[in-house]
Motif scaffolding. Sequence first.
Motif, PDB file in Angstrom:
ATOM      1  N   GLU A  52       8.162  18.585  33.625  1.00 57.00           N
ATOM      2  CA  GLU A  52       7.205  19.468  33.900  1.00 57.00           C
ATOM      3  C   GLU A  52       7.729  20.759  33.680  1.00 57.00           C
ATOM      4  O   GLU A  52       7.141  21.444  32.936  1.00 57.00           O
ATOM      5  CB  GLU A  52       6.495  19.311  35.189  1.00 57.00           C
ATOM      6  N   ARG A  69       3.031  18.479  27.419  1.00 60.39           N
ATOM      7  CA  ARG A  69       1.867  18.539  28.311  1.00 60.39           C
ATOM      8  C   ARG A  69       0.745  19.524  27.785  1.00 60.39           C
ATOM      9  O   ARG A  69       0.940  20.221  26.853  1.00 60.39           O
ATOM     10  CB  ARG A  69       2.050  19.334  29.733  1.00 60.39           C
ATOM     11  N   ARG A  73      -1.959  22.829  31.572  1.00 63.40           N
ATOM     12  CA  ARG A  73      -0.781  22.286  32.550  1.00 63.40           C
ATOM     13  C   ARG A  73       0.446  23.038  32.286  1.00 63.40           C
ATOM     14  O   ARG A  73       1.198  23.500  33.472  1.00 63.40           O
ATOM     15  CB  ARG A  73      -0.317  20.925  32.396  1.00 63.40           C
ATOM     16  N   HIS A  76       0.160  26.529  33.975  1.00 62.28           N
ATOM     17  CA  HIS A  76       0.362  26.225  35.565  1.00 62.28           C
ATOM     18  C   HIS A  76       1.699  26.099  35.859  1.00 62.28           C
ATOM     19  O   HIS A  76       2.131  26.817  36.849  1.00 62.28           O
ATOM     20  CB  HIS A  76      -0.598  25.061  35.957  1.00 62.28           C
ATOM     21  N   THR A  77       2.361  25.249  35.188  1.00 53.80           N
ATOM     22  CA  THR A  77       3.877  24.752  35.449  1.00 53.80           C
ATOM     23  C   THR A  77       4.679  26.328  35.354  1.00 53.80           C
ATOM     24  O   THR A  77       5.601  26.395  36.162  1.00 53.80           O
ATOM     25  CB  THR A  77       4.429  23.764  34.538  1.00 53.80           C
ATOM     26  N   SER A 157      -8.314  21.298  37.435  1.00 56.78           N
ATOM     27  CA  SER A 157      -7.470  22.382  38.037  1.00 56.78           C
ATOM     28  C   SER A 157      -8.320  23.340  38.408  1.00 56.78           C
ATOM     29  O   SER A 157      -8.355  23.995  39.601  1.00 56.78           O
ATOM     30  CB  SER A 157      -6.283  23.055  37.352  1.00 56.78           C
TER      31      SER A 157
END
Length: 286
Positions: A52, A69, A73, A76-77, A157
């Motif tokens: 991730e 990803r 995502r 966000h990571t 999310s």
Amino acid sequence: MRGTRELATQAAREAARVRARLGIGPTSSLCPLDIAEALGIVVRLAALPSLEGMYAPGDRNTVLLGAERPWGRIRHTCGHELGHHVFQHGTCVDELCVGRRPKWKPEEYLADRFSTALTMPKLAVGDALRRRGWKPAELTAEQAFALAQNFGVGYRSFVSHAERSLRVLSPGAADSLRRQGRPLGRVRRAVAGFEVEHDVFIGDQHWGARPMDIETGDIVVVANDALFAGTCARLSREPEAHLVAVGPGEGQLKLRARREPIRVRVGRRGFTGLARYRHLEEPQNE
């Protein structure tokens, strides 16, 4: 051990401080990769299926992101790894968890809440709703999708954050949006008005402050009077007015209903390497 409410408050406070330090208002949308660069952190995308993200402090603080990803995502990571940087957690490796929930750790919860507070603070979500004239309790899947794209996060999310953190969605309304969002391809098709192979965005007067980051093959729905300056995307009027991203680079989307143009950045699909180069135009063969 501190409770989740105290950790969430701390995360929101630090996220607001980072915004203020960089001169970003509480209602503005942003890209965590840009924030990392502004803080002097090296961001790299790598094709590592099990990863991730990773934060490694040192002479050159570095964030490593799994390039495989979805982009919501990935952003966000990146915000999550920024949280590890802000809270000085040291070296942290976050692996992809499939079919199991990761063990709860306060530092991971803190970094996660920092990321959502950075990208979707309550004032920003409220402002995005107000400008569009939408009420949270009446959101359709297409509207929730537009808001998620505005903030650069995943559909689910956004819905979960609006329900559990911001508490502007009731559990019933959130569950309804989750059901309507399956499969997400149906929502994309409804937003675009035609079949799309990759992702779709809405380039209108309500788009926030952050650049519109898309990849080759993505579609941007626009008004009939839209104009585009640049070679990274092509404007089409059929079957509905839209841009299609055709190559890496940057351009400007100009709308009659919007004073400032939208900065559009097109990246290579599946790009790996230093994140700052993901929109770099390919050299022309002479």
